[in-house]
Design an enzyme around this catalytic site. Structure first.
Site, PDB file in Angstrom:
ATOM      1  N   GLY C  31      22.783  -7.504 -14.963  1.00 32.19           N
ATOM      2  CA  GLY C  31      23.221  -6.266 -14.327  1.00 32.19           C
ATOM      3  C   GLY C  31      23.874  -5.271 -15.261  1.00 32.19           C
ATOM      4  N   CYS C 240       1.578  -3.069  11.167  1.00 30.93           N
ATOM      5  CA  CYS C 240       0.641  -2.321  10.323  1.00 30.93           C
ATOM      6  C   CYS C 240      -0.646  -2.072  11.125  1.00 30.93           C
ATOM      7  CB  CYS C 240       0.341  -3.113   9.064  1.00 30.93           C
ATOM      8  SG  CYS C 240      -1.027  -2.432   8.096  1.00 30.93           S
ATOM      9  N   CYS C 243      -3.559  -4.294   9.204  1.00 31.31           N
ATOM     10  CA  CYS C 243      -3.564  -5.757   9.148  1.00 31.31           C
ATOM     11  C   CYS C 243      -2.658  -6.380  10.191  1.00 31.31           C
ATOM     12  CB  CYS C 243      -3.182  -6.249   7.752  1.00 31.31           C
ATOM     13  SG  CYS C 243      -1.423  -6.105   7.392  1.00 31.31           S
ATOM     14  N   CYS C 265       0.713  -0.804   5.785  1.00 36.72           N
ATOM     15  CA  CYS C 265       1.484  -1.471   4.728  1.00 36.72           C
ATOM     16  C   CYS C 265       1.555  -0.580   3.498  1.00 36.72           C
ATOM     17  CB  CYS C 265       0.810  -2.773   4.298  1.00 36.72           C
ATOM     18  SG  CYS C 265       0.905  -4.095   5.512  1.00 36.72           S
ATOM     19  N   CYS C 271      -1.775  -5.963   2.157  1.00 38.60           N
ATOM     20  CA  CYS C 271      -2.537  -5.578   3.339  1.00 38.60           C
ATOM     21  C   CYS C 271      -3.996  -6.071   3.217  1.00 38.60           C
ATOM     22  CB  CYS C 271      -2.493  -4.062   3.487  1.00 38.60           C
ATOM     23  SG  CYS C 271      -2.981  -3.451   5.101  1.00 38.60           S
TER      24      CYS C 271
END
Lengths: 373, 260, 288
Positions: C31, C240, C243, C265, C271
């Protein structure tokens, strides 16, 4: 039926083809040669070399041609190429005192050893469009210099050296022989930055940005009471100390413009008062750039002289972080890239907040609630 | 001897010179918990320099400042690391600036201004932070309904009270104040002084207050130090010094002949 | 004229070593933003130069590269970067998340869980999570060094006070390994939980700002919040349309000029994989 957009690859290729076509323009018009660009658009070439940090007239001319005359794009091309070049070492500092001078003026003294030389300058031209340039032109041959002043051997000391002789201006810092040469293209810039790195940043910095900042110091945003000690343009020798042979080998000559500003004086209990310096140096004939750089250099020394840091030009983080036009262009133009994922998140949030707002309003006024639905 | 009998803040031979110019010299005193010390003098007397030395915003060129930390250990403040120093500043110390804009975050709400110190020391419950901010706004007589407003919308007196609340929320033991009533109207000053006096007594705060206004010193402080040309020329109980000044300079100050 | 000749993956080896040193340091201090001498790349700053440099430094001839922008392999900038590496490194490329060893991304984390042998390289525009609260680098560096993050919560406090919610929907700040506060790059906050305890190495490159940072595999990544206003993921409440997925991040597609829209998606590979497996969504009638 809806399908996710495809065909980006073809689109990119076609866009590139179209760009090449537009670059060439009308095929019945003769194509520009690199020689034409470097000879006739020489100040554009100088700017690309300066801000591209690469002294190569031919490559700069190529970059300008490839960029369709967009100088920041050309600077970007030069920079990207420069980034891949191997480093052999660092040249010796160039000796501008030994410059083969073509232009040299001082605003601080009426006459100076070696004289004032106007040289090729726009100064004192009347800015009237010249129709005779619309066709082909055949300018007169330049006037020959007076024979007595023309001797190359005539010494031409820098005005700041003359002032320095009497201690009237702070001495130019002495180079620390053993110290490594800072390079912000090899090491990331950290704050506070030393003057060498600041100068490197300014030398690469955008001419327009520095011009505006330098101008702002004249209008009172960080005044430094500048005088043009000297501007000189000409050729200097670049030398490289080859360890194997043990002496400095000349690499060639480059054209540079140097500007030394003489600024307001400073004194203290331990030091007698003397003028201070602002320094600018650029490749080729880049007078506006080197003057602006000198103004900003001096403004950025505020901390060193105990001045209050209040004006933008004195603010090191602000100036150095935003001076680079390649960085600035990239980040501004990246807004053209798709951001729809983030935008969707914001859209979702704002819809939610609006819904809640409408509900809260509805509690107060049921009719509004209905209207919202 | 109990802990309370030991001084909270101690200075020995404290001085600051700027090149040839002198800021202040040879200042030594002890400050105890719950004690209010006023530093008075005209401008240029060195009182502001002294406040900066005491609050470690400036390093002394002579002498030292020691502070008894919350764990009971007395430390030379020059030996504190930056992290410790900044921690001290947001927990056990407060600093009230003359100009509230210097001590506030003008771009965030009053609630966030008061809550910031709590969040800085790890509070992570919004409701509790807000409750604490509300109760402090009440204590400094700011209408709780103004909690989400920015200090820009506050009057000068409210801003100053907000700055005080922001400082007190972590229950510090020592507060530095730099002309806290300067720039306020007389009626607003009186209300603020009244509030300060009550808070200081209620919370048992130790305070070092710099002022050129002897009325402020008389109302708030237990002890007073008179400065002139960088030196402390007279010190003692406030009433004593103001009612019966020993030094001619103090006498002039008290009779308000000298300009502030 | 000096005809340019370029090394494998464009950057010279010396530069790659410099970047790798920065990456190693970044992995050692999760980080933490490591300054590095970012090079001028042949693409504009802000268009992924940081990610490209990190990818160039870690890419080997055996790697398989996937590049996505907004979750999609077929957005123009993703294509442009993928082409760049095809040309300069000759590595294999893929659009299938599970087949890639190195995935360079802008603004999304793939839906398919990442694995131990994978590296996710993020393009980062502004690496400093405190930048918009404190513009000065000298000050933000000090705040990180002393872990003084109160200001970050002040921002979240203000959101709740004014909106009733934390109103940060992307580039949502996280705390890494219980020490450094980090900007996850402008990914939607929906993706934040994927960063926590992720088996893959996550590298972040900011070219213009000259910073590299990292989240090593299986590191704790916590989204900042309040106990009584916990972090919440956000997605449109819809399946979605292609899909039928109900757990993926969705793009909104405007289908007419009368406010008609559908949701699909954002991760195109996810997808397509689902549709290949026989999953189907329900499309608006106008388009079916």
């Amino acid at each position: 039926m809806y399908v996710a957009v495809k065909g980006g690859e073809r689109a990119i290729e076609n866009a590139h083809r179209l760009l090449a076509h537009e670059r060439r323009g009308d095929a019945s018009v003769p194509e520009l040669s690199l020689k034409q660009i470097s000879e006739q658009l020489s100040l554009a070439v100088d700017r690309v070399m300066t801000e591209g940090s690469l002294y190569d007239r031919e490559l700069a001319a190529l970059a300008i041609k490839q960029a369709r005359g967009d100088l920041i794009e050309a600077i970007f091309l030069a920079r990207a190429f420069r980034a891949t070049l191997p480093r052999f070492g660092t040249s010796e500092p160039v000796e501008t005192g030994a410059m083969q001078v073509r232009r040299r003026i001082s605003a601080t003294f009426k006459d100076i050893p070696g004289g004032q030389i106007l040289g090729p300058t726009f100064d004192y031209t009347h800015r009237l469009l010249d129709p005779s340039l619309a066709g082909t032109s055949a300018p007169e041959a330049p006037a020959a210099a007076d024979s007595d002043a023309a001797t190359d051997a005539a010494p031409m000391p820098r005005v700041t050296d003359i002032l320095g002789h009497d201690g009237l201006i702070e001495p130019s810092p002495v180079a620390d022989e053993g110290a490594p040469v800072g390079d912000l293209t090899r090491e990331p810039l950290n704050f506070p930055a030393d003057r060498d790195l600041r100068l490197q940043n300014l030398a690469r910095g955008d001419e327009g940005f520095l011009l505006a900042l330098g101008y702002s110091t004249q209008r009172g945003y960080g005044r430094t009471h500048p005088f043009v000690g000297e501007i000189r343009l000409g050729e200097v020798e670049v030398e490289f100390l080859a360890e194997e042979v043990g002496f400095a080998v000349p690499l060639g000559r480059i054209t540079v413009t140097e500007c030394q500003m003489v600024n307001q004086f400073k004194g203290s209990a331990s030091e007698p008062p003397c003028f201070t310096r602002g320094y600018g140096l650029a490749f080729g004939q880049s007078e506006r750039k080197s003057m602006s750089m000198a103004l900003v250099d001096r403004a950025l020394r505020a901390r060193e002289f105990g001045d209050d840091v209040k004006a933008p030009a004195q603010d090191e983080e602000f100036v150095l972080s935003h001076s680079d036009n390649v960085q600035a262009t990239g980040f501004v133009e990246h807004l053209k890239l798709p951001h729809y994922v983030d935008f969707q998140s914001e859209l979702g949030l704002i819809r939610k907040l609006r819904r809640e707002f409408a509900e809260a309003q509805g509690e107060r006024d049921p009719q509004l609630q209905e209207a919202a639905e | 001897m109990s802990m309370m009998d030991q001084p909270l803040l101690m200075t020995e031979g404290l001085g600051k010179s700027y090149g040839r110019q002198l800021g202040c010299r040879d200042v030594s005193f002890n400050l105890y918990e719950g004690e209010v010390l006023a530093i008075v003098g005209e401008s240029g007397s060195g009182k502001s320099t002294l406040l900066q030395l005491l609050s470690t915003q400036m390093a002394p060129t002579a002498g030292r400042v020691c502070y008894r930390m919350r764990d009971g250990v007395t430390r030379d403040l020059a030996t504190l690391g930056e992290a410790e120093r900044r921690f001290l500043y947001r927990t056990d110390w407060g600093y009230v600036h003359q100009d509230p804009a210097m001590g506030l975050r003008m771009k965030v709400s009053a609630g966030a201004n008061v809550g910031e110190r709590l969040m800085a020391v790890g509070w992570e419950h919004y409701g509790r932070i807000r409750k604490s901010a509300q109760s402090w706004l009440e204590r400094v007589e700011i209408e709780v309904g103004r909690i989400d407003d920015s200090p820009h919308t506050y009057s000068g007196g409210m801003r100053q009270r907000l700055q005080i609340a922001r400082n007190l929320v972590t229950e510090p033991r020592l507060i530095f104040m730099d002309e806290p009533t300067g720039g306020l109207d007389v009626s607003v000053q009186a209300r603020l002084l009244d509030l300060l006096r009550n808070l200081v007594a209620e919370l048992g705060l130790a305070v070092v207050i710099v002022t050129h206004d002897l009325a402020v010193a008389r109302l708030l402080s237990h002890r007073i130090m008179v400065m002139k040309e960088g030196r402390v020329i007279e010190t003692g109980l406030t009433d004593q010094v103001l009612d019966d000044p020993r030094e001619p300079y103090t006498q002039l100050l008290v009779s308000s002949i000298l300009p502030a | 004229m000096n005809a340019p000749a370029y090394n494998f993956a464009y950057l010279d080896e010396q530069t790659k070593r410099m970047i790798r040193r920065a990456i190693l340091k970044a992995i050692a201090i999760p980080g933490y933003q490591v300054p590095f001498a970012s090079r001028e790349m042949p693409m504009p700053y802000g268009w992924g130069t940081g990610g490209v440099q990190v990818t160039a430094a870690i890419l080997g001839p055996d790697d398989t590269l996937k590049v996505i922008d907004q979750g999609s392999d077929d957005t123009t900038n993703a294509i442009s970067i993928r082409k760049f590496f095809e040309k300069t490194a000759g590595v294999a490329t893929t659009t299938t998340t599970s087949e890639a060893t190195v995935i360079q991304t802008r603004h999304r984390i793939p839906e398919a869980p990442l694995q131990e042998h994978q590296v996710l390289v993020y393009q980062v525009p502004i690496p400093e999570p405190l930048r918009f609260l404190e513009p000065r680098e000298t000050e933000t560096r000090r705040m990180h060094a002393l872990a003084e993050y109160g200001l970050m919560h002040v921002k979240l406090y203000e959101d709740i006070a004014h909106h009733g919610h934390i109103a940060t929907s992307y580039a949502y700040p996280v705390k890494v390994n219980a020490r450094y506060v980090m900007d996850p790059s402008p990914t939607p906050k929906f993706d934040n939980p994927k960063m926590d305890d992720c088996p893959a190495l996550q590298l972040f490159g900011a070219g213009r700002e000259k910073r590299i940072y990292a989240v090593p595999p299986h590191t704790t990544v916590v989204s900042l919040d309040f106990e009584d206003h916990p972090f919440e993921r956000y997605r449109h409440e819809a399946p979605c349309a292609l899909c039928g997925a109900t757990d993926s991040y969705l793009d909104e597609v405007v289908i007419d000029d009368r406010g008609g829209r559908m949701f699909v998606c954002s991760d195109t590979d996810h997808c397509e994989t689902r549709r290949a497996d026989g999953h189907r969504g329900v499309q608006p009638e106008a388009l079916a």
